[in-house]
Design an enzyme around this catalytic site. Sequence first.
Site, short mmCIF file in Angstrom:
data_model
loop_
_atom_site.label_atom_id
_atom_site.label_comp_id
_atom_site.label_asym_id
_atom_site.label_seq_id
_atom_site.Cartn_x
_atom_site.Cartn_y
_atom_site.Cartn_z
N CYS A 52 -37.78 18.74 46.97
CA CYS A 52 -38.12 18.36 48.34
C CYS A 52 -38.83 19.48 49.11
O CYS A 52 -39.76 19.21 49.88
CB CYS A 52 -36.88 17.89 49.10
N HIS A 65 -36.44 19.55 55.99
CA HIS A 65 -36.58 20.91 55.50
C HIS A 65 -37.79 21.57 56.18
O HIS A 65 -38.85 20.94 56.31
CB HIS A 65 -36.82 20.94 53.99
#
Length: 329
Positions: free
Chosen positions: A126, A234
């Site tokens: 990710c 993130h």
Amino acid sequence: MKIVVVGATGLVGREILRVLDEHDFPVDELIPVATPKSYGIPVEYRGKTYDVAGHETAIAQRPQVAIFSAGASTSREWAPRYAEAGVTVIDNSSAWRMEENIPLIVPEINGDVLKPGDRIIANPNCSTLGLVMILAPLHAKYIIRRVVVSTYQSVTGTGAKALKQLENERAGIAGEMAYPHPIDLNLFPHGGYFLDNGYTSEEMKLLHETRKILRAPQIRLTATVVRVPVTGGHSLAANIEFEKEFSIKEAVSLLTAMPGVIVADDVKNNIYPMPLVARGRDEVFVGRIRRDESVASGLDLFITADNLRKGAATNAVQIASYLLAKKIL
């Protein structure tokens, strides 16, 4: 079109179902798969209810695509069995990413490497996904020599257990710990497991996966992964050194033109990438774009993407859509 979603009851699995619906992917029949403890649990999708099944049942139904989001051990055991049955597997785990003959795909960057007969296709980490979406157009123009990156990773990247730990801590409830430390009102430089070289597995993924996706084994990259108490996505602070000279104006133009990227860079009005902005979005946000005045041809910028969306579910669905559009499926 029969679609299997392995790990359908997990955080990413539920997001995959949402993205399939939002992207209007042609699903005629959904086959949700999960661990035995989830067998029989109903999964809602487009007004229909499906019961969670096991792998053998799913394979027997001869699906065209299986999107895996159930961990590396499950993928190593079952992805080859789906592939042997003629199913195209798109895998979200780390199991296959660095295998030489397995494509590691971000459709906007290297979808062209996909070919008929690719039965297992890897989805990147990710954090890697957010990073390479920004590096790709810059590398094509200026050639990246070195990248120094620090990540600020959401607890959702660890899964439902970590999210529950954060929620429990904020509510003052003692509960099961996903991490070795409290995460609420805290952060720690620890993602994945520690290796003999002092780096973590998450940090080394950023190096190896970036090189593979960009087809640039010469890029030098060093990373520090930090877990932070947020749930929206993130973030990464990246310092990039190029072989060629660049202008900020042109770099911004290149990023603006990159499909799937939104430039959020208006510091006078406090506009820059944040997890709260990226949450629920498919795009990768980039801002705080500025010249590194300490080195020649250096650029600093800040990146945020929803790790459950472009960082996992969205990219997997985009791979399936790419295969369909190119008539590879």
